[in-house]
Design a protein around this motif. Structure first.
Motif, PDB file in Angstrom:
ATOM      1  N   LYS A 567       0.839  -1.209   0.000  1.00  0.00           N
ATOM      2  CA  LYS A 567       0.000   0.000   0.000  1.00  0.00           C
ATOM      3  C   LYS A 567       0.870   1.253   0.000  1.00  0.00           C
ATOM      4  N   ALA A 571       1.485   4.312  -2.898  1.00  0.00           N
ATOM      5  CA  ALA A 571       1.367   5.744  -2.642  1.00  0.00           C
ATOM      6  C   ALA A 571       2.721   6.449  -2.820  1.00  0.00           C
ATOM      7  N   ASN A 610      -6.555  -3.577  10.767  1.00  0.00           N
ATOM      8  CA  ASN A 610      -5.982  -2.890   9.612  1.00  0.00           C
ATOM      9  C   ASN A 610      -5.299  -1.580  10.026  1.00  0.00           C
ATOM     10  N   ASP A 628      -4.448   3.927   6.091  1.00  0.00           N
ATOM     11  CA  ASP A 628      -4.704   5.038   5.167  1.00  0.00           C
ATOM     12  C   ASP A 628      -4.444   6.390   5.820  1.00  0.00           C
ATOM     13  N   ASP A 629      -4.785   6.486   7.113  1.00  0.00           N
ATOM     14  CA  ASP A 629      -4.510   7.746   7.823  1.00  0.00           C
ATOM     15  C   ASP A 629      -3.018   8.025   7.832  1.00  0.00           C
ATOM     16  N   ILE A 631      -0.815   6.928   5.746  1.00  0.00           N
ATOM     17  CA  ILE A 631      -0.364   7.263   4.377  1.00  0.00           C
ATOM     18  C   ILE A 631      -0.684   8.728   4.062  1.00  0.00           C
ATOM     19  N   ASN A 632      -1.876   9.180   4.449  1.00  0.00           N
ATOM     20  CA  ASN A 632      -2.235  10.586   4.189  1.00  0.00           C
ATOM     21  C   ASN A 632      -1.288  11.541   4.905  1.00  0.00           C
TER      22      ASN A 632
END
Ligand SMILES: [Zn+2]
Ligand SMILES: [Zn+2]
Length: 656
Positions: A567, A571, A610, A628-629, A631-632
């Motif tokens: 992931k 990104a 996750n 995802d947090d 990654i952001n």
């Protein structure tokens, strides 16, 4: 009475025979305590030397370059006094101030100095300093000076005297020591409050290996113990941050005997940093309206004859290779190549300004003794560009270049910098400088104007310009306060003419452009060397070769770790998995050593939800986050090229 003119233009009257120290006293006692030397009519003088005529006066303190060098030169005399009192019969050669401190070369006969001797000498120097003996100047006829050193049996000083004329010889004495010396010196030894003799080296007399080897002792002194302590701390920190040491530990670069000295090989980690720096430069330059070009690494002799680099710069170039009866040189600078690109097609005022940029590879033949890690190399990759513009465009163009420097300083957290504006010397026009008095005045005023109007800290130095125009040397300081010369920014009104560069102006007449040479990020070699020290190898996320390391608590979570890595990679985040069957504690410690900005620890709980447990380098645990947090967050940190976290952490460390 005589008139004394101060730097602010004020004129005050003093009795004939006064001196800088007395004048300082008339202003304030506090100032007088700080005065080390003075500039009298453009010459650095003793603060106690009598002033007998109308003069301009500038007082020097420890904060001035001239103040420091006077302080350190006086310390060399103090050290010589200590040496002579401990080792009678010693003979002295020269004892100049250097960038950080001073040294003195001496002939101790058969005696070899040891580290213990240095400690004894330091003690003696402290003793002598406390006596606050005055440095006394005495002008002396040559015959008398020769007699003094003949009686003393010091052939080295007699050698120096040979080249001096009667009437220009002076002695300086303090306590029991007398030296042949031009001066200037500080008022008395009492100003020297903290002393450190740093090293002993051998040095051939006059630098010639056929001559006798003298003993050179290096030292540094300060007006307070606090300053010496801070300096020693900085040195210790600098050792830890040595770019050669970190470059190896972090697999940034290597040197190989079969490749050759001064020719760095960039390893994959170093190459990532190079590519990130180039990305930054290309983005910034595209915004600034630059166009990119590519040029070959060699060129015919004739090109460098036109540019004037041959024969003047020949010593710094690799020797030529001959091919079909023509000599080719490796390029030592990109300018002539870019000039040829300018000349390749006719230009009109509508094409101006033309900004040509290239990360150009240059080769310079630095003497092997001068080579030093990445700081002094023979192959360099330069953040180069040349801006061809009209006189009317010059101000805006130069300002844009200046703004670019400031933008970069902000990104890299360089808080302390100074621009040294080097000007020409009118009496050397036609010799050291292109004979264009009006153009010199005009461009110097324009450059100064940009610096003043943009509030950029700068100092002016006379007689240090380039042959073809004024230049700005940019000096920066790393987090630990060490100074680096980053790059120069030059104005050039001569090369355009040498290369017969022209554009058709709006009156349909041919005109020669002004050229700005600029390289805000210097060379990859020197800049990455600087960054290694500046960040202590803890690169901000956008520059870090590995940005994230995923650490599974045990092999059971390896698959999940790989999913997270996938992931991250998607990104565009540089991520690795530590797939060794080691304990998590060891994995964390090993990643710490590699100074990876983020570690993501994953186990049962993280896998089921996750999530990842985030550790920031230098900070430790910063909590569990959704993948995802995370990654952001890291994506915006990278995109904004943030380094605030790294920098504040570094500063705390240094000030401790
Ligand atoms: Zn001296
Ligand atoms: Zn150039």
């Amino acid at each position: 009475m005589i008139n004394i003119k101060f730097p602010d233009g004020a004129v005050r009257q003093y009795e004939k025979g006064t001196n800088a120290l007395a004048i300082a006293k008339s202003i304030s006692e506090g100032l007088a305590r700080k005065v080390i030397a003075a500039d009298v009519n453009g010459q650095v003088w003793d603060a106690t030397r009598p002033i007998n005529n109308d003069s301009s006066l500038k007082l020097y303190t420890w904060d001035d370059k001239e103040g420091k060098s006077t302080f350190w030169h006086s310390s060399a005399h103090l050290m010589a006094e200590a040496v002579e009192s401990l080792f009678p019969g010693v003979k002295f050669w020269v004892g100049p101030p250097v960038e950080n401190g001073f040294y003195y070369d001496m002939d101790l006969g058969d005696r070899k100095l040891t580290e213990e001797d240095l400690a004894t000498l330091e003690k003696k120097m402290n003793e002598l300093a406390k006596q606050a003996n005055a440095y006394m100047r005495k002008e002396i006829p040559k015959a008398e000076a020769v007699k003094y050193f003949t009686d003393k049996g010091d052939e080295y000083k007699l050698d120096l005297l040979q080249n001096l004329n009667d009437g220009e010889i002076s002695f300086y004495s303090q306590g029991n020591f007398t030296d042949l010396c031009r001066g200037p010196h500080i008022p008395n030894t009492g100003l020297i409050k903290a002393i450190k003799l740093t090293s002993i080296a051998g040095a051939y007399w006059k630098g010639d290996e056929k001559n006798k080897m003298l003993t050179r002792v290096y030292g540094i002194t300060f007006p307070s113990q606090k300053e010496l302590d801070a300096y020693l701390l900085m040195l210790e920190e600098a050792k830890k941050r040595d770019h050669r040491k970190l470059g190896k530990e972090l697999s940034i670069f290597t040197m190989d005997d079969d490749i050759g000295p001064g020719l760095a090989l960039w390893l994959p980690n170093g190459t990532i940093i190079i590519e990130e720096l180039e990305r930054l430069a290309k983005e910034t330059e595209a915004d600034g309206g630059y166009k990119r070009v590519v040029t070959p690494h060699i060129a015919k002799e004739n090109l460098y004859l036109t540019s004037g680099h041959l024969p003047y710069y020949q010593d710094s170039m690799y020797p030529p290779m001959e091919l079909d009866g023509t000599k080719y040189y490796l390029k030592a600078m990109n300018c002539p190549h870019h000039h040829k690109i300018f000349a390749a097609e006719p230009k009109s005022y509508k094409d101006m300004p033309l900004r040509l940029a290239e990360y150009g590879t240059c080769y310079r033949y630095e003497q092997s003794g001068e080579l030093f890690g990445l700081m002094r190399v023979r192959c360099l990759h330069m953040n180069d560009a040349h801006i061809y513009c009209t006189k009317d465009q010059f101000y805006e163009e130069f300002k844009a270049v200046n703004d670019m420097y400031l933008k970069y300083f902000k990104i890299f957290g360089i808080d302390k910098y100074v621009m040294r504006l080097s000007l020409h010397e009118p009496s050397k026009l036609g010799k050291k400088y292109v004979d264009e008095p009006e153009l010199w005045k005009e461009t110097e005023a324009l450059v100064r104007d940009v610096l003043i109007r943009t509030n950029t800290p700068f100092i002016e130095v006379q007689d240090e310009a380039a042959f073809y125009g004024p230049k700005i040397d940019v000096q920066i300081w790393s987090t630990i306060g060490r100074e680096f010369t980053l790059a120069t920014n030059q104005v050039d009104f001569a090369q355009g003419r040498r290369f017969k560069l022209e554009f058709t102006n709006s009156d349909n007449k041919p005109e020669t452009p002004l050229i700005i040479h600029r390289a805000p990020l210097g060379t990859h070699e020197r800049f990455i060397g600087f960054l290694l020290e500046h960040y202590a190898g803890k690169f901000p996320a956008w520059l870090a070769p590995v940005q994230v390391k995923v650490l599974p608590i045990s092999d059971k979570f390896l698959d999940y770790a790989k999913t997270v890595q996938k992931k991250l990679k998607k990104a565009d985040i540089r991520a690795e998995v530590d797939d060794r069957s080691e304990k998590i504690g060891k994995k964390i410690r090993d990643t710490e050593i590699l100074k990876v900005p983020y570690m993501l620890v994953v186990g049962e709980k993280e896998m089921n939800e996750n999530k990842v447990a985030v550790r920031r380098h230098g900070k430790g645990d910063v909590g569990v986050k959704g993948v995802d947090d995370f990654i952001n967050e890291i994506t915006s940190e990278i995109e904004e090229r943030r380094s605030d976290e790294v920098n504040s952490e570094q500063k705390v460390q240094v000030s401790q």
